[in-house]
Design a protein around this motif. Sequence first.
Motif, PDB file in Angstrom:
ATOM      1  N   SER A   1       1.001  -7.115  -6.821  1.00 26.44           N
ATOM      2  CA  SER A   1      -0.204  -6.422  -6.365  1.00 26.44           C
ATOM      3  C   SER A   1       0.158  -5.194  -5.541  1.00 26.44           C
ATOM      4  O   SER A   1       1.008  -5.263  -4.639  1.00 26.44           O
ATOM      5  CB  SER A   1      -1.075  -7.357  -5.523  1.00 26.44           C
ATOM      6  OG  SER A   1      -1.543  -8.440  -6.298  1.00 26.44           O
ATOM      7  N   PHE A   2      -0.527  -4.090  -5.848  1.00 27.65           N
ATOM      8  CA  PHE A   2      -0.331  -2.831  -5.131  1.00 27.65           C
ATOM      9  C   PHE A   2      -1.693  -2.200  -4.861  1.00 27.65           C
ATOM     10  O   PHE A   2      -2.681  -2.500  -5.535  1.00 27.65           O
ATOM     11  CB  PHE A   2       0.526  -1.855  -5.942  1.00 27.65           C
ATOM     12  CG  PHE A   2       1.886  -2.379  -6.284  1.00 27.65           C
ATOM     13  CD1 PHE A   2       2.950  -2.199  -5.418  1.00 27.65           C
ATOM     14  CD2 PHE A   2       2.103  -3.066  -7.469  1.00 27.65           C
ATOM     15  CE1 PHE A   2       4.213  -2.687  -5.729  1.00 27.65           C
ATOM     16  CE2 PHE A   2       3.356  -3.558  -7.792  1.00 27.65           C
ATOM     17  CZ  PHE A   2       4.412  -3.369  -6.918  1.00 27.65           C
ATOM     18  N   ARG A   3      -1.715  -1.325  -3.886  1.00 30.23           N
ATOM     19  CA  ARG A   3      -2.912  -0.530  -3.619  1.00 30.23           C
ATOM     20  C   ARG A   3      -2.483   0.908  -3.374  1.00 30.23           C
ATOM     21  O   ARG A   3      -1.645   1.173  -2.506  1.00 30.23           O
ATOM     22  CB  ARG A   3      -3.672  -1.054  -2.404  1.00 30.23           C
ATOM     23  CG  ARG A   3      -4.912  -0.220  -2.033  1.00 30.23           C
ATOM     24  CD  ARG A   3      -5.673  -0.867  -0.891  1.00 30.23           C
ATOM     25  NE  ARG A   3      -6.142  -2.188  -1.289  1.00 30.23           N
ATOM     26  CZ  ARG A   3      -6.359  -3.187  -0.435  1.00 30.23           C
ATOM     27  NH1 ARG A   3      -6.132  -3.017   0.856  1.00 30.23           N
ATOM     28  NH2 ARG A   3      -6.786  -4.358  -0.872  1.00 30.23           N
TER      29      ARG A   3
ATOM     30  N   ASN B   1      12.656  -0.924  -5.124  1.00 29.64           N
ATOM     31  CA  ASN B   1      11.986   0.366  -4.923  1.00 29.64           C
ATOM     32  C   ASN B   1      10.822   0.529  -5.894  1.00 29.64           C
ATOM     33  O   ASN B   1      10.879   0.063  -7.037  1.00 29.64           O
ATOM     34  CB  ASN B   1      12.951   1.520  -5.155  1.00 29.64           C
ATOM     35  CG  ASN B   1      13.891   1.778  -3.994  1.00 29.64           C
ATOM     36  OD1 ASN B   1      14.910   2.411  -4.172  1.00 29.64           O
ATOM     37  ND2 ASN B   1      13.571   1.301  -2.806  1.00 29.64           N
ATOM     38  N   VAL B   2       9.788   1.218  -5.443  1.00 25.13           N
ATOM     39  CA  VAL B   2       8.670   1.568  -6.309  1.00 25.13           C
ATOM     40  C   VAL B   2       8.145   2.930  -5.863  1.00 25.13           C
ATOM     41  O   VAL B   2       8.132   3.246  -4.673  1.00 25.13           O
ATOM     42  CB  VAL B   2       7.561   0.496  -6.263  1.00 25.13           C
ATOM     43  CG1 VAL B   2       6.971   0.374  -4.864  1.00 25.13           C
ATOM     44  CG2 VAL B   2       6.468   0.800  -7.264  1.00 25.13           C
ATOM     45  N   LEU B   3       7.751   3.733  -6.835  1.00 20.11           N
ATOM     46  CA  LEU B   3       7.255   5.087  -6.571  1.00 20.11           C
ATOM     47  C   LEU B   3       5.867   5.227  -7.164  1.00 20.11           C
ATOM     48  O   LEU B   3       5.649   4.929  -8.347  1.00 20.11           O
ATOM     49  CB  LEU B   3       8.197   6.123  -7.195  1.00 20.11           C
ATOM     50  CG  LEU B   3       7.743   7.588  -7.167  1.00 20.11           C
ATOM     51  CD1 LEU B   3       7.735   8.121  -5.738  1.00 20.11           C
ATOM     52  CD2 LEU B   3       8.653   8.446  -8.041  1.00 20.11           C
ATOM     53  N   ALA B   4       4.905   5.676  -6.345  1.00 21.77           N
ATOM     54  CA  ALA B   4       3.556   5.961  -6.838  1.00 21.77           C
ATOM     55  C   ALA B   4       3.528   7.395  -7.361  1.00 21.77           C
ATOM     56  O   ALA B   4       3.993   8.315  -6.693  1.00 21.77           O
ATOM     57  CB  ALA B   4       2.529   5.784  -5.727  1.00 21.77           C
ATOM     58  N   ALA B   5       3.004   7.580  -8.558  1.00 16.36           N
ATOM     59  CA  ALA B   5       2.926   8.918  -9.134  1.00 16.36           C
ATOM     60  C   ALA B   5       2.069   9.818  -8.246  1.00 16.36           C
ATOM     61  O   ALA B   5       1.087   9.357  -7.652  1.00 16.36           O
ATOM     62  CB  ALA B   5       2.330   8.852 -10.538  1.00 16.36           C
ATOM     63  N   PRO B   6       2.420  11.101  -8.129  1.00 13.11           N
ATOM     64  CA  PRO B   6       1.611  12.010  -7.309  1.00 13.11           C
ATOM     65  C   PRO B   6       0.157  12.083  -7.752  1.00 13.11           C
ATOM     66  O   PRO B   6      -0.724  12.366  -6.951  1.00 13.11           O
ATOM     67  CB  PRO B   6       2.323  13.358  -7.485  1.00 13.11           C
ATOM     68  CG  PRO B   6       3.722  13.013  -7.869  1.00 13.11           C
ATOM     69  CD  PRO B   6       3.613  11.760  -8.678  1.00 13.11           C
TER      70      PRO B   6
ATOM     71  N   ILE C   1       0.844  -1.198   0.000  1.00  9.72           N
ATOM     72  CA  ILE C   1       0.000   0.000   0.000  1.00  9.72           C
ATOM     73  C   ILE C   1       0.878   1.246   0.000  1.00  9.72           C
ATOM     74  O   ILE C   1       1.793   1.372   0.823  1.00  9.72           O
ATOM     75  CB  ILE C   1      -0.939   0.007   1.220  1.00  9.72           C
ATOM     76  CG1 ILE C   1      -1.823  -1.250   1.204  1.00  9.72           C
ATOM     77  CG2 ILE C   1      -1.802   1.260   1.231  1.00  9.72           C
ATOM     78  CD1 ILE C   1      -2.682  -1.411   2.444  1.00  9.72           C
ATOM     79  N   LEU C   2       0.595   2.158  -0.931  1.00 11.57           N
ATOM     80  CA  LEU C   2       1.313   3.426  -1.024  1.00 11.57           C
ATOM     81  C   LEU C   2       0.315   4.562  -1.180  1.00 11.57           C
ATOM     82  O   LEU C   2      -0.749   4.392  -1.777  1.00 11.57           O
ATOM     83  CB  LEU C   2       2.259   3.468  -2.227  1.00 11.57           C
ATOM     84  CG  LEU C   2       3.353   2.434  -2.381  1.00 11.57           C
ATOM     85  CD1 LEU C   2       2.845   1.254  -3.183  1.00 11.57           C
ATOM     86  CD2 LEU C   2       4.555   3.060  -3.099  1.00 11.57           C
TER      87      LEU C   2
ATOM     88  N   ALA D   1      -4.451   7.605  -9.159  1.00 13.66           N
ATOM     89  CA  ALA D   1      -5.785   7.511  -8.571  1.00 13.66           C
ATOM     90  C   ALA D   1      -5.821   6.376  -7.549  1.00 13.66           C
ATOM     91  O   ALA D   1      -5.196   5.332  -7.745  1.00 13.66           O
ATOM     92  CB  ALA D   1      -6.823   7.268  -9.655  1.00 13.66           C
ATOM     93  N   PRO D   2      -6.550   6.555  -6.448  1.00 12.63           N
ATOM     94  CA  PRO D   2      -6.655   5.480  -5.453  1.00 12.63           C
ATOM     95  C   PRO D   2      -7.282   4.223  -6.054  1.00 12.63           C
ATOM     96  O   PRO D   2      -8.133   4.294  -6.936  1.00 12.63           O
ATOM     97  CB  PRO D   2      -7.561   6.088  -4.376  1.00 12.63           C
ATOM     98  CG  PRO D   2      -7.432   7.568  -4.549  1.00 12.63           C
ATOM     99  CD  PRO D   2      -7.249   7.780  -6.019  1.00 12.63           C
TER     100      PRO D   2
END
Length: 231
Positions: A127-129, A99-104, A14-15, A107-108
């Motif tokens: 899987s990510f949330r 490493n992984v980065l969620a874009a600003p 979760i990010l 969308a949730p």
Amino acid sequence: MAFHITQGNPTPLILQPGANASFTIEVYVDGNPVGPGEIIQVKLPEGLVFPPTGEIRFINLDSGVNRPLPIESRDPDGRLVRFKAEGIGNKPEGFYSVNVLAAPTAAPGDRTVTDGLTIGATSAKLSFRVSAPQPVERRVYGTIGANANIISGSGFTAVWGGTSTFTITFTRPFTSPPVVVATAAQGSATAIVTVASVSTTTAVIYTASTSGTWGRLPFHFIAMGLAAPQV
């Protein structure tokens, strides 16, 4: 010979939008152990990337190993990255941290890539949330003159509404009505500054002159509360 590759816990990872985190990968093989050099491919879902300065590390807590691994390739959009595995045994011996980065602007929601992990002919899901952005503390403060002119401060506008009424409008709304405190900008035992009402976007202030008569008076104020993070 068959490889087994899985995403480690927590699954899903979760990010929040804009957040940087790491997920883990475990690998083992049926049959004879395999030496170093097998390519592991990571495919990330839309809205998540392997950052340009990101790291992939091999970690074996039992052996005290924690070292970065070279990146074999990274696609320009950052969603596909490849690296060489260490030696692979018949059970997981250590794990890989990626490493992984969620874009600003991500969308949730849940994101799953069925072939997010690949080694040889074996693939497994990733899987990510992306969670909803959490509010952050915000403060808006300043000094407003008797003609509703802004003497100091930013993040707001001010309008005089007649007699003793000033309306402060916040340029970026709060997620819930903030706490607002206001005091006279000129010292007097009889000066009165009252916070009449507060919403997520405005605060209404009443002022009284030093003689005790309602009228225009310069004042200081501060509004403190929670607001959505800026993208």
